[in-house]
Design a protein around this motif. Structure first.
Motif, PDB file in Angstrom:
ATOM      1  N   ASN A 150       0.836  -1.201   0.000  1.00 41.50           N
ATOM      2  CA  ASN A 150       0.000   0.000   0.000  1.00 41.50           C
ATOM      3  C   ASN A 150       0.873   1.254   0.000  1.00 41.50           C
ATOM      4  OD1 ASN A 150       0.793   0.495   2.666  1.00 41.50           O
ATOM      5  ND2 ASN A 150      -1.184  -0.026   3.559  1.00 41.50           N
ATOM      6  N   GLY A 151       0.257   2.413  -0.025  1.00 41.37           N
ATOM      7  CA  GLY A 151       0.978   3.676  -0.111  1.00 41.37           C
ATOM      8  C   GLY A 151       1.909   3.949   1.053  1.00 41.37           C
ATOM      9  N   ALA A 152       1.622   3.384   2.222  1.00 35.57           N
ATOM     10  CA  ALA A 152       2.466   3.596   3.399  1.00 35.57           C
ATOM     11  C   ALA A 152       3.621   2.601   3.459  1.00 35.57           C
ATOM     12  CB  ALA A 152       1.631   3.478   4.669  1.00 35.57           C
ATOM     13  N   GLY A 153       3.620   1.609   2.557  1.00 36.54           N
ATOM     14  CA  GLY A 153       4.700   0.620   2.552  1.00 36.54           C
ATOM     15  C   GLY A 153       4.365  -0.687   3.237  1.00 36.54           C
ATOM     16  N   ARG A 154       3.139  -0.830   3.741  1.00 39.40           N
ATOM     17  CA  ARG A 154       2.730  -2.118   4.316  1.00 39.40           C
ATOM     18  C   ARG A 154       2.579  -3.116   3.177  1.00 39.40           C
ATOM     19  NH1 ARG A 154       2.923  -1.612   9.307  1.00 39.40           N
ATOM     20  NH2 ARG A 154       2.093   0.180  10.405  1.00 39.40           N
ATOM     21  N   ARG A 155       3.013  -4.344   3.440  1.00 37.98           N
ATOM     22  CA  ARG A 155       3.012  -5.346   2.375  1.00 37.98           C
ATOM     23  C   ARG A 155       2.356  -6.644   2.821  1.00 37.98           C
ATOM     24  NH1 ARG A 155       8.883  -6.173   0.305  1.00 37.98           N
ATOM     25  NH2 ARG A 155       9.149  -6.637   2.494  1.00 37.98           N
ATOM     26  N   TRP A 156       1.745  -7.309   1.843  1.00 41.19           N
ATOM     27  CA  TRP A 156       1.125  -8.619   2.054  1.00 41.19           C
ATOM     28  C   TRP A 156       1.609  -9.547   0.947  1.00 41.19           C
ATOM     29  CZ3 TRP A 156      -1.044  -3.941   2.714  1.00 41.19           C
ATOM     30  CH2 TRP A 156      -1.609  -3.663   3.968  1.00 41.19           C
ATOM     31  N   ALA A 157       1.822 -10.811   1.296  1.00 38.05           N
ATOM     32  CA  ALA A 157       2.242 -11.822   0.323  1.00 38.05           C
ATOM     33  C   ALA A 157       1.138 -12.852   0.165  1.00 38.05           C
ATOM     34  CB  ALA A 157       3.534 -12.496   0.787  1.00 38.05           C
ATOM     35  N   SER A 158       1.039 -13.399  -1.028  1.00 38.66           N
ATOM     36  CA  SER A 158       0.017 -14.419  -1.288  1.00 38.66           C
ATOM     37  C   SER A 158       0.439 -15.748  -0.666  1.00 38.66           C
ATOM     38  CB  SER A 158      -0.176 -14.604  -2.795  1.00 38.66           C
ATOM     39  OG  SER A 158       1.015 -15.057  -3.415  1.00 38.66           O
ATOM     40  N   TYR A 159      -0.527 -16.442  -0.094  1.00 40.54           N
ATOM     41  CA  TYR A 159      -0.267 -17.809   0.354  1.00 40.54           C
ATOM     42  C   TYR A 159      -0.031 -18.712  -0.856  1.00 40.54           C
ATOM     43  CZ  TYR A 159      -1.481 -17.072   5.270  1.00 40.54           C
ATOM     44  OH  TYR A 159      -1.491 -16.668   6.585  1.00 40.54           O
ATOM     45  N   GLU A 160      -0.627 -18.335  -1.966  1.00 40.87           N
ATOM     46  CA  GLU A 160      -0.466 -19.135  -3.178  1.00 40.87           C
ATOM     47  C   GLU A 160       0.970 -18.984  -3.667  1.00 40.87           C
ATOM     48  OE1 GLU A 160      -3.040 -20.324  -7.076  1.00 40.87           O
ATOM     49  OE2 GLU A 160      -3.667 -18.631  -5.836  1.00 40.87           O
ATOM     50  N   TYR A 161       1.646 -20.122  -3.845  1.00 40.55           N
ATOM     51  CA  TYR A 161       3.070 -20.160  -4.181  1.00 40.55           C
ATOM     52  C   TYR A 161       3.244 -21.110  -5.362  1.00 40.55           C
ATOM     53  CZ  TYR A 161       8.090 -20.244  -3.211  1.00 40.55           C
ATOM     54  OH  TYR A 161       9.459 -20.104  -3.286  1.00 40.55           O
ATOM     55  N   PHE A 162       3.931 -20.660  -6.367  1.00 40.69           N
ATOM     56  CA  PHE A 162       4.094 -21.430  -7.597  1.00 40.69           C
ATOM     57  C   PHE A 162       5.534 -21.926  -7.692  1.00 40.69           C
ATOM     58  CE2 PHE A 162       0.915 -18.111  -8.064  1.00 40.69           C
ATOM     59  CZ  PHE A 162      -0.196 -18.855  -8.426  1.00 40.69           C
TER      60      PHE A 162
END
Length: 122
Positions: free
Chosen positions: A33-45
């Protein structure tokens, strides 16, 4: 405002015939997001398949092209969802460290947390 990107990392795919650990490249999606918070997908290839032939020999065929394309498709779909006002489901995403130097990174005191933890590392 969100940034969505397919990224890669290495993972341990298994052991070769001589017992050596085999590392392969895996792909997933990160949303920031704009503040730099990040999320990663559980889905992994995973970028390598593990194949054991009839004689027990192990091989790791390269499927990075397909894995990368799948991650890119997830990134595109995620971008569309967020652009239309949708939200991330925490069933499919988990929060990771904020982007280095971002507002969220500074607010969370990540440098101080790591320096404190390093004091106790062996």
């Amino acid at each position: 405002m969100f940034q969505v990107a397919a990224v890669s990392d290495f993972y341990e795919a298994g052991r070769t015939n001589d017992g050596t650990q085999y590392s392969a490249e895996g792909f997933y999606v990160v949303v920031e997001n704009g503040a730099g918070r990040r999320w990663a997908s559980y889905e992994y290839f995973k970028g390598a398949e593990v194949v054991v032939d009839e004689e027990g020999f192990v091989s790791f065929p390269d499927v990075r092209e397909e894995a990368s394309a799948a991650a890119e498709a997830l990134a595109a779909a995620t971008t569309q969802v967020l652009a239309s006002g949708g939200k991330l489901s925490l069933e499919d995403w988990y929060q990771i460290d904020p982007a280095y130097g971002s507002k969220a990174y500074q607010q969370d005191g990540i440098e101080a947390i790591r320096a404190y933890a390093d004091r106790f590392a062996a």
